[in-house]
Design an enzyme around this catalytic site. Structure first.
Site, PDB file in Angstrom:
ATOM      1  N   GLU A  61      41.303  37.862  48.633  1.00 16.77           N
ATOM      2  CA  GLU A  61      42.765  37.853  48.794  1.00 16.77           C
ATOM      3  C   GLU A  61      43.262  38.802  49.873  1.00 16.77           C
ATOM      4  O   GLU A  61      44.091  39.679  49.643  1.00 16.77           O
ATOM      5  CB  GLU A  61      43.416  38.142  47.443  1.00 16.77           C
ATOM      6  CG  GLU A  61      42.962  37.146  46.379  1.00 16.77           C
ATOM      7  CD  GLU A  61      43.421  37.475  44.968  1.00 16.77           C
ATOM      8  OE1 GLU A  61      44.221  38.402  44.787  1.00 16.77           O
ATOM      9  OE2 GLU A  61      42.956  36.795  44.037  1.00 16.77           O
TER      10      GLU A  61
ATOM     11  N   GLU B 215      37.727  29.233  41.549  1.00 20.34           N
ATOM     12  CA  GLU B 215      38.405  29.712  40.337  1.00 20.34           C
ATOM     13  C   GLU B 215      39.321  28.631  39.737  1.00 20.34           C
ATOM     14  O   GLU B 215      40.384  28.908  39.236  1.00 20.34           O
ATOM     15  CB  GLU B 215      39.190  30.997  40.625  1.00 20.34           C
ATOM     16  CG  GLU B 215      38.371  32.074  41.300  1.00 20.34           C
ATOM     17  CD  GLU B 215      39.127  33.364  41.520  1.00 20.34           C
ATOM     18  OE1 GLU B 215      40.252  33.507  40.997  1.00 20.34           O
ATOM     19  OE2 GLU B 215      38.597  34.256  42.203  1.00 20.34           O
TER      20      GLU B 215
HETATM   21  O1  G3I Z   1      38.005  46.011  29.966  1.00 18.82           O
HETATM   22  C1  G3I Z   1      39.269  46.573  29.618  1.00 18.82           C
HETATM   23  C2  G3I Z   1      39.267  46.958  28.141  1.00 18.82           C
HETATM   24  O2  G3I Z   1      38.332  47.997  27.928  1.00 18.82           O
HETATM   25  C3  G3I Z   1      40.674  47.408  27.752  1.00 18.82           C
HETATM   26  O3  G3I Z   1      40.701  47.686  26.373  1.00 18.82           O
HETATM   27  C4  G3I Z   1      41.662  46.278  28.067  1.00 18.82           C
HETATM   28  C5  G3I Z   1      43.067  46.622  27.683  1.00 18.82           C
HETATM   29  O4  G3I Z   1      43.576  47.565  28.587  1.00 18.82           O
HETATM   30  O5  G3I Z   1      41.634  46.007  29.492  1.00 18.82           O
HETATM   31  C6  G3I Z   1      40.346  45.521  29.857  1.00 18.82           C
HETATM   32  O6  G3I Z   1      40.358  45.262  31.260  1.00 18.82           O
HETATM   33  C7  G3I Z   1      41.079  44.060  31.606  1.00 18.82           C
HETATM   34  C8  G3I Z   1      40.115  43.113  32.337  1.00 18.82           C
HETATM   35  O7  G3I Z   1      40.813  41.931  32.785  1.00 18.82           O
HETATM   36  C9  G3I Z   1      38.948  42.680  31.442  1.00 18.82           C
HETATM   37  O8  G3I Z   1      39.439  41.928  30.371  1.00 18.82           O
HETATM   38  C10 G3I Z   1      42.198  44.455  32.574  1.00 18.82           C
HETATM   39  O9  G3I Z   1      43.139  45.219  31.861  1.00 18.82           O
HETATM   40  C11 G3I Z   1      42.866  43.185  33.118  1.00 18.82           C
HETATM   41  O10 G3I Z   1      43.797  43.544  34.139  1.00 18.82           O
HETATM   42  C12 G3I Z   1      41.806  42.290  33.773  1.00 18.82           C
HETATM   43  O11 G3I Z   1      42.486  41.096  34.171  1.00 18.82           O
HETATM   44  C13 G3I Z   1      41.689  40.291  35.049  1.00 18.82           C
HETATM   45  C14 G3I Z   1      42.378  40.249  36.442  1.00 18.82           C
HETATM   46  O12 G3I Z   1      41.635  39.386  37.329  1.00 18.82           O
HETATM   47  C15 G3I Z   1      42.418  41.628  37.064  1.00 18.82           C
HETATM   48  O13 G3I Z   1      41.117  42.080  37.289  1.00 18.82           O
HETATM   49  C16 G3I Z   1      41.669  38.868  34.495  1.00 18.82           C
HETATM   50  O14 G3I Z   1      40.970  38.855  33.259  1.00 18.82           O
HETATM   51  C17 G3I Z   1      40.964  37.946  35.488  1.00 18.82           C
HETATM   52  O15 G3I Z   1      41.024  36.591  35.040  1.00 18.82           O
HETATM   53  C18 G3I Z   1      41.642  38.023  36.851  1.00 18.82           C
HETATM   54  O16 G3I Z   1      40.877  37.245  37.747  1.00 18.82           O
HETATM   55  C19 G3I Z   1      41.380  37.204  39.102  1.00 18.82           C
HETATM   56  C20 G3I Z   1      40.166  37.127  40.020  1.00 18.82           C
HETATM   57  O17 G3I Z   1      39.340  38.260  39.822  1.00 18.82           O
HETATM   58  C21 G3I Z   1      40.601  37.000  41.468  1.00 18.82           C
HETATM   59  N1  G3I Z   1      41.456  35.802  41.627  1.00 18.82           N
HETATM   60  C22 G3I Z   1      42.648  35.850  40.758  1.00 18.82           C
HETATM   61  C23 G3I Z   1      42.219  35.939  39.302  1.00 18.82           C
HETATM   62  C24 G3I Z   1      43.429  35.923  38.393  1.00 18.82           C
HETATM   63  O18 G3I Z   1      44.218  37.056  38.602  1.00 18.82           O
END
Ligand code: G3I
Length: 655
Positions: A474, A581
Site C-alpha cells: 500500500e 486478498e
Molecule cells: O494480536 C493482538 C492480540 O494480542 C490483542 O489482544 C488484540 C486486541 O488488541 O489485537 C491483536 O492484534 C490485532 C491483529 O489484527 C491480530 O488479530 C490488531 O489489533 C488488529 O489491528 C489487526 O488487524 C489486522 C489489520 O490488517 C491490521 O494489521 C486485520 O486482522 C487484517 O485482516 C488486516 O489485513 C490487511 C492486510 O494486512 C493488508 N491489506 C489490507 C488488510 C485489511 O486491512
C-alpha cells in the site's frame, strides 16, 4: 533517461567500507557506485540538493546499491532468548505437528493509555465534525454537547456525566455513545439528555477516553464526535472500594465438530485489579483446566466433545481477597456431526492447479488456540496450496518492543504450511500500518536502517521457506494515485521502495517479490498512479516481479472489464499479477448468489490473463474476517459452505 534521484546522505564510515559487514548481514555494496540506505545522519528528501556531505546519484537507470547495515545494529537483533519453546503435548492435538509458544517469561508490553496527563491538562479535546456533501456549516451549524469538561476521580468513585446535545438552529440533536468504559452505562434521561454512569475500580487507574456523538436534527450524517478524558487516580482508601464480583473474559459461542480437540482460553478478570481463581463446575468427562505457563491470570480449558448437541460448561471464578465472592460464566459449544463439514467435488487447491493458478488464503493468527481450531485447520490444510499470515508476520506482532521478538505464531504457521505442502507468502515486509509505537517514534534519519534491519531479520529467519514476499504494501494514497505520505515516504520519498526491494532481492535472489495495493482492480486515478509508479520503479531496475491486487471488493462489484484491462497493463510490463486478498462484502440486500457471482467472475478474469498466477482470499470463514459484519467470505461463521464456495470450485475447475 530517468532524472537522477539525488539522495544526500552522510554515511557512517562502515557504510562505505564493505569490510565492516556484520550486524544483521544486510549485505554490503554490490557495485562501485556509492551505497545507500545505511546512513544514520539526516538525509534530504529524494530529489532535493544539499551542500553538505556526499551526494549520491542513485536515480537514473541504475539500481540502488545498498550500504552495509550498521554493526552493531541500530536495534538489538533477535537472540536465543527469543526462541520459542515447545508447548505442552495437549496442544498438539489441535494440529498434526508440535506447536511452539513464546519463551517464558513474557516481557510485559505495558498497556499505556493513548492519552497523557498533558492531554488531560490541555482540556476537553476539540469535537471532530463530519460534514457531508451539500451541508454548509454557515447555514446549518454543527451539533455540539453543552458544558462538558474532562473529569478526574479516585478509583472507587462513581463517574456521572450528563450529556446535553444542542444544535445552533435550536432543534434537538440525537446522540449515541461509542465504546463505553468497562461496566459503564449511557442512560436516557428522557428529556433529550443522557448520563454516563461508571463505577470505577482499581483496574481503571489511568486516563480513559469516552466519545459520544451528536447527530444533526436535519441531516443524520452531519455529526460531532466529542471525546472527554476521565482520569482515574489510585483509590484514597482501597478498603472503601467495593469488592467487585470476578468473571472470565467473555467467550464466544462456537460451532465445533464432534471428536475434535477443543481449546479455550479462560482469562480471569476482577475490576479490583486482582486475579481470581478459576474452577470448572460439573465439567464434561475428560475436560481439563491448566494454568497458562506465562500468565497467571490465564487458564486453558481443553476437552473433546463426544456427543452431538449443545454443550454448556459452567466456569466459576473466586475472588482473590474474599473466596466467598464468586462469579459464574457459561460457555456454549454447538457440537455438530462430522458429516456436516464434508464437501463434495474438487478441493479448491486442486481445481485451481488444473487451471495453472496457485490458490490459497490468509490464515488467522493462533488459529490453533481457538475453540474451532480443528475445523479451521482441516479446511485450510485441504483447500489451500498457499498461505499468507494475516497478521503474524507484521512488525507489531514480531517485534513489539526493541530487542523483543515473538516468533512463535509465525513459526507455527510456517510449520503448518510445510506440513501440508503449502507455499508461503511473506506479508508484509514494509507497511505503514501495524508498526509498533517504538518504530513510529524513530528519528526520520534512522528509519531506513530500521526498515532494512526488520526485513533482514524476518527474511533471514524464514529464508528458503517463503516463496513470495509482499515487499511493500500500500505505497499509494488511499484514493488517489499519489504516493502515500507515510513515515517511510517521509525518509527518502519513494526511494524507500527501491531500497526495500533491493534488500529483499539481496536476501532472497529466488523469491517472487511483490508490490501489493488495494483498490486497483478497476479504472481510476489510483490504478493510474500505480502504473506510473511501476513504470518509475522498472526504469530504475527495481526488482519487482509481480503486482498484488488485493481485491477487497463488495458484492456490487461489476468492473470485470476494467480489472482485465488493469491486469493486462501490468502484464504488458512483464510483471505477474497476484490477486492477494480477495473478499466480497455483502452490500445491504445483496444475496449469497450475487456474492458467489463476483467470486466466480474475478476468478475467471484471472484465469483469462496468463500472467495472473496467484489467487488468494483474505480468510475463508466469516467468523475470522476483518470485515465479518459484511459476511464477505465463502464459509459462514459456523464453517458451513456458502454458494460462493461451490462457485469457486466450478470456476477454478474450469466448468
Ligand atoms: O494480536 C493482538 C492480540 O494480542 C490483542 O489482544 C488484540 C486486541 O488488541 O489485537 C491483536 O492484534 C490485532 C491483529 O489484527 C491480530 O488479530 C490488531 O489489533 C488488529 O489491528 C489487526 O488487524 C489486522 C489489520 O490488517 C491490521 O494489521 C486485520 O486482522 C487484517 O485482516 C488486516 O489485513 C490487511 C492486510 O494486512 C493488508 N491489506 C489490507 C488488510 C485489511 O486491512
Amino acid at each position: 533517461m530517468m532524472p537522477a534521484i539525488r539522495v544526500l546522505a552522510i554515511f557512517t564510515a562502515c557504510a562505505l567500507v564493505t569490510a565492516c559487514g556484520g550486524g544483521d548481514s544486510g549485505g554490503g555494496a554490490t557495485s562501485g557506485a556509492d551505497p545507500v540506505g545505511g546512513g544514520t545522519e539526516p538525509v534530504t528528501d529524494a530529489g532535493s540538493d544539499n551542500n553538505s556531505g556526499s551526494d549520491v546519484d542513485i536515480g537514473g537507470d541504475e539500481p540502488v546499491v545498498l550500504a552495509d547495515l550498521p554493526s552493531p545494529p541500530l536495534t538489538e537483533a533477535p537472540s536465543a532468548n527469543d526462541e520459542p519453546i515447545a508447548l505442552a503435548q495437549e496442544f498438539h492435538t489441535i494440529t498434526d505437528f508440535p506447536l511452539v509458544g513464546e519463551p517464558s517469561p513474557r516481557v510485559p508490553v505495558s498497556v499505556v493509555s493513548q492519552f497523557s496527563e498533558a492531554d488531560f491538562a490541555a482540556g476537553l479535546p476539540p469535537a471532530v465534525v463530519s460534514v457531508p456533501d451539500g451541508v454548509d456549516p454557515a447555514l446549518n451549524g454543527a451539533p455540539f454537547f453543552e458544558g462538558l469538561q474532562n473529569v478526574r476521580v479516585n478509583a472507587g468513585d462513581v463517574v456521572e456525566i450528563r450529556y446535553a446535545p444542542r444544535d445552533p438552529e435550536g432543534e434537538l440533536p440525537g446522540q449515541f455513545a461509542q465504546e463505553l468504559p468497562p461496566g459503564a452505562t449511557f442512560d436516557d434521561n428522557f428529556d433529550g439528555t443522557r448520563t454516563l454512569r461508571w463505577q470505577t475500580f482499581q483496574a481503571d487507574v489511568g486516563i480513559t477516553a469516552f466519545t459520544a456523538v451528536a447527530i444533526d436534527p436535519a441531516v443524520s450524517s452531519y455529526r460531532s464526535s466529542q471525546t472527554l478524558l476521565i482520569a482515574v487516580d489510585e483509590s484514597v482508601d482501597p478498603a472503601n472500594v467495593v469488592n467487585a464480583t470476578p468473571s472470565i473474559r467473555a467467550v464466544d459461542n462456537y460451532t465445533v465438530r464432534v471428536g475434535d480437540p477443543v481449546v479455550i482460553l479462560l482469562d480471569g478478570q476482577d475490576r479490583n485489579g486482582t486475579i481470581p481463581s478459576i474452577e470448572l463446575v460439573n465439567p464434561p468427562a475428560g475436560a481439563t483446566l491448566t494454568p497458562d505457563y506465562r500468565d497467571e491470570g490465564l487458564s486453558w480449558l481443553r476437552l473433546v466433545p463426544e456427543f452431538v448437541g449443545t454443550l454448556t460448561i459452567d466456569v466459576l471464578t473466586r475472588d482473590a481477597l474474599d473466596s466467598s465472592i464468586t462469579g459464574l460464566d457459561r460457555i456454549t459449544l454447538f457440537v455438530k456431526p462430522a458429516s456436516e463439514f464434508e464437501r463434495s467435488g474438487a478441493r479448491l487447491r486442486d481445481a485451481a492447479a488444473n487451471g495453472r493458478v496457485l490458490f490459497g488464503s490468509a490464515l488467522s493468527p493462533v488459529f490453533y488456540l481457538q475453540a474451532d481450531g480443528g475445523l479451521y485447520e482441516s479446511f485450510a490444510d485441504s483447500e489451500f496450496a498457499l498461505m499468507t499470515p494475516e497478521s503474524s508476520m507484521k512488525w507489531d506482532a514480531i517485534n513489539p518492543l526493541p530487542g523483543l521478538f515473538e516468533w512463535a505464531d509465525m513459526d507455527n504457521l510456517m510449520r503448518f504450511a510445510e506440513q501440508h505442502s503449502m507455499a508461503v507468502r511473506g506479508h508484509p515486509l514494509v507497511w505503514h500500518r501495524s508498526l509498533p509505537s517504538w518504530v513510529e517514534e524513530t528519528a526520520v534519519e534512522d528509519r531506513i536502517v530500521h526498515m532494512r534491519e526488520f526485513i533482514t531479520r524476518v527474511m533471514n529467519r524464514y529464508a528458503d521457506r517463503v516463496d513470495i514476499w509482499d515487499v511493500v504494501n500500500e505505497p499509494l494514497n488511499d484514493t488517489s494515485g499519489e504516493m502515500r505520505q507515510s513515515l517511510w515516504f517521509e525518509t527518502l520519498g519513494e526511494q524507500y521502495i527501491d531500497i526495500a526491494f533491493a534488500q529483499a532481492r539481496e536476501l532472497d535472489p529466488a523469491a517472487t517479490l511483490v508490490l501489493n495495493e488495494f483498490d486497483v482492480g478497476f479504472a481510476g486515478p489510483k490504478f493510474d498512479g500505480l502504473l506510473q509508479l511501476v513504470d518509475r520503479l522498472l526504469a530504475r531496475d527495481v526488482s519487482v516481479d509481480a503486482v498484488g491486487f488485493q481485491m477487497h471488493v463488495f458484492s456490487s462489484f461489476n468492473q470485470f472489464d476494467e480489472l482485465a484491462a488493469n491486469m493486462a497493463a501490468i502484464a504488458e510490463r512483464g510483471l505477474d499479477i497476484h490477486i492477494t486478498e480477495l473478499d466480497v462484502a455483502l452490500v445491504a440486500g445483496a444475496s449469497d448468489a450475487t456474492q458467489a457471482n463476483v467470486y466466480a467472475r474475478v476468478i475467471e478474469t484471472c484465469q483469462e490473463q496468463p500472467q495472473c498466477t496467484v489467487l488468494q482470499t483474505w480468510g475463508f470463514t466469516d467468523r475470522y474476517s476483518f470485515r465479518t459484519v459484511t459476511e464477505p467470505l465463502y464459509l459462514n461463521r459456523d464453517f458451513a459452505t456458502k454458494p460462493a464456495y461451490e462457485a469457486m470450485q466450478q470456476t477454478l475447475s474450469g466448468n
